[in-house]
Design a protein around this motif. Structure first.
Motif, PDB file in Angstrom:
ATOM      1  N   HIS A 259       4.682   6.106 -22.146  1.00  0.00           N
ATOM      2  CA  HIS A 259       5.165   7.149 -21.237  1.00  0.00           C
ATOM      3  C   HIS A 259       4.104   7.486 -20.168  1.00  0.00           C
ATOM      4  N   HIS A 263       3.719   6.951 -15.879  1.00  0.00           N
ATOM      5  CA  HIS A 263       3.245   7.887 -14.848  1.00  0.00           C
ATOM      6  C   HIS A 263       2.093   7.254 -14.058  1.00  0.00           C
ATOM      7  N   GLU A 289       8.761  11.728 -13.558  1.00  0.00           N
ATOM      8  CA  GLU A 289       9.254  11.597 -14.929  1.00  0.00           C
ATOM      9  C   GLU A 289      10.165  10.376 -15.069  1.00  0.00           C
ATOM     10  N   SER A 292       7.923   7.483 -16.113  1.00  0.00           N
ATOM     11  CA  SER A 292       7.487   7.500 -17.508  1.00  0.00           C
ATOM     12  C   SER A 292       8.652   7.187 -18.437  1.00  0.00           C
TER      13      SER A 292
END
Ligand code: MG
Length: 489
Positions: A259, A263, A289, A292
């Motif tokens: 995740h 980013h 977001e 991610s």
């Protein structure tokens, strides 16, 4: 004139970079007692930023006359600086100070209240935070709903109308998919792997290999430990993530690494000539977001990725050897309605954010009082997921956001999922996604993301970027299609 704006902006960029580094250090390295002084330093840096920002206002005035001659980059520079100007000139420093003070106190009270499941202790702070945010919305100005002023700070141009539409489409579709998955027991709620313990060292071995597999550049990227995983960009060539090891159920350590790497890939790929300029930053929370989530869910939780990463898992975690790819895939994708948002699976996650959004909208709009919130929370959990929290710790007290006064943030998590769905839908027209993942060939995927999203930084407003890159504005249907294909086919 844009050149002059950019030159003057360099100081702001540098202050911002220093702030990121100080923030990263605070979470990763700083001894506990350093926090008071660090708070002072950060507050001073933020004051300095406001002062330096004010030096740009006269130049921005002049930009009005020249607007017609600007290319899209120049328009972007003016757009971003105007947004910051609006914030700093409309919000009095006394309000900002009051917000920071209450948030700092609320953070301490919230932590304790959550431990003891004592909503009454937290209640006055939440009330104060809401009052201050409503005042902020009034000062900033808005159309139709005060919540719009707060949403816009996380996601430029996003409105209550947009979010209502997004959630109404998502919630009904997700209820259907979830119902089918449950009745046909397609995806199990449990796996023996959940109970397996690991050592930090063994799992760190997995994560080191995973960032290598993802192609994170060694000389521009690093990974450390912190209580809550996050990503920090100090500069385009110095992007960092953190992860954590809880000792059991290795999904959390693995997927927070993927995740945060998602980013990081965004920050690493912003067009280099935009660095030091106001538009050399990610465009919005929702888009950030989406990166991610795309890497974590669409890539990390796919069958192809399981195939790719299985040898690494097996090499470092002995207990994996007795499980085949199908079992690991199901472990990565357990479906189980639960109380805790951050532990939620792909099918139930958006119910958690929708619930928080509905409550925030009511609080900021003055349609619900803070005393009513725990009950409203529990009723909505029952309505959405068919479960009721045993206490406020696993209910309304679970997230840090409201203690910090972050209202308007939660919807961008779901918007991130929605945009990730749009990426999944569009990238497959050009790239054989599964084949590439299976062999760990991530370059074509990264270069697609670079072309469509990363390179632009904040040149275009988020809604314009979506139209430009995907030919449509935010469309939850793409996420629904992805989830149907994954969970029902
Ligand atoms: Mg994130």
């Amino acid at each position: 004139m844009i050149r002059e704006l950019n030159e003057k902006y360099r100081t702001l960029w540098a202050l911002n970079s220093a702030e990121s580094l100080l923030g990263w250090d605070l979470e990763v390295n700083m001894p506990e007692k350093g926090s008071t002084a660090r708070g002072t330093v950060l507050a001073e840096v933020s004051l300095l930023t406001q002062k330096k920002m004010a030096e740009l206002y006269p130049l921005l005035e002049k930009a009005d006359e020249k607007q017609k001659e600007f290319n899209e980059y120049e328009k972007g520079v003016v757009r971003i600086l105007r947004r910051r100007q609006k914030f700093f000139t409309r919000i009095p420093p006394s309000l900002l100070e009051a917000e920071q003070k209450v948030a700092a106190e609320a953070a301490v009270v919230w932590r304790d209240a959550r431990k003891k499941s004592d909503f009454q202790a937290f209640k006055p702070y939440l009330e104060k935070n809401i009052e201050l945010k409503r005042e902020e919305a009034e000062k900033l100005g808005y159309e139709k709903h005060p919540y719009n002023a707060l949403l816009d700070q996380y996601e430029e141009g996003l409105t209550v109308e947009d979010v209502d539409e997004m959630f109404s489409k998502l919630i009904s579709a997700l209820k259907k998919i979830l119902g089918k998955v449950k009745s046909e027991s397609r995806f199990t709620p449990i796996s023996p792997l959940v109970e397996k313990n690991y050592t930090t060292e063994s799992m760190a071995g997995v994560n080191r290999k995973v960032i290598e597999i993802l192609g994170m550049p060694k000389d521009r990227f690093r990974m450390d430990l912190s209580t809550h995983p996050f990503e920090a960009n100090i500069s385009r060539d110095d992007v960092r993530i953190t992860t954590r090891y809880e000792g059991k159920d290795f999904r959390s350590a693995l997927f927070s690494t993927i995740h945060e790497s998602g980013h990081a890939i965004y920050e690493l790929q912003i067009y280099e000539k935009l660095e030091f300029s106001p538009i050399g930053i990610a465009v919005s929370n929702g888009f950030h977001e989406s990166q991610s989530r795309f890497w974590e869910n669409m890539i990390g939780r796919s069958k192809s990725f399981v195939h790719l990463v299985k040898p690494t898992l097996q090499e470092n975690l002995d207990f994996v050897a007795s499980h085949n790819e199908e079992e690991i895939y199901h472990y990565f994708n357990l479906v189980r309605p639960g109380m805790i948002r951050v532990d939620a699976d792909e099918l139930t996650y958006n119910f958690h954010t929708a619930l928080r959004y509905e409550l925030e909208k009511k609080m900021i709009g003055g349609q619900a009082s803070v005393s009513e919130l725990p009950q409203l929370w529990n009723e909505m959990m029952e309505e959405y997921l068919g479960i009721t929290p045993k206490n406020d710790s696993e209910g309304i007290l679970q997230d840090i956001h409201w203690s910090q006064g972050s209202f308007g943030y939660f919807p961008t998590y779901s918007l991130g999922n929605v945009i990730a769905g749009m990426i999944w839908y569009n990238i497959r027209k050009e790239i054989a996604l599964d084949e590439k993942i299976r062999v760990g060939d991530f370059e074509p995927i990264k270069s697609w993301l670079y072309q469509k999203i990363h390179r632009w930084g904040s040149t275009f407003a988020p809604k314009d970027l979506a139209k430009r890159s995907f030919g449509e504005s935010f469309n939850p249907e793409r996420l629904v299609q992805y989830l149907e294909q994954k969970f029902l086919n």
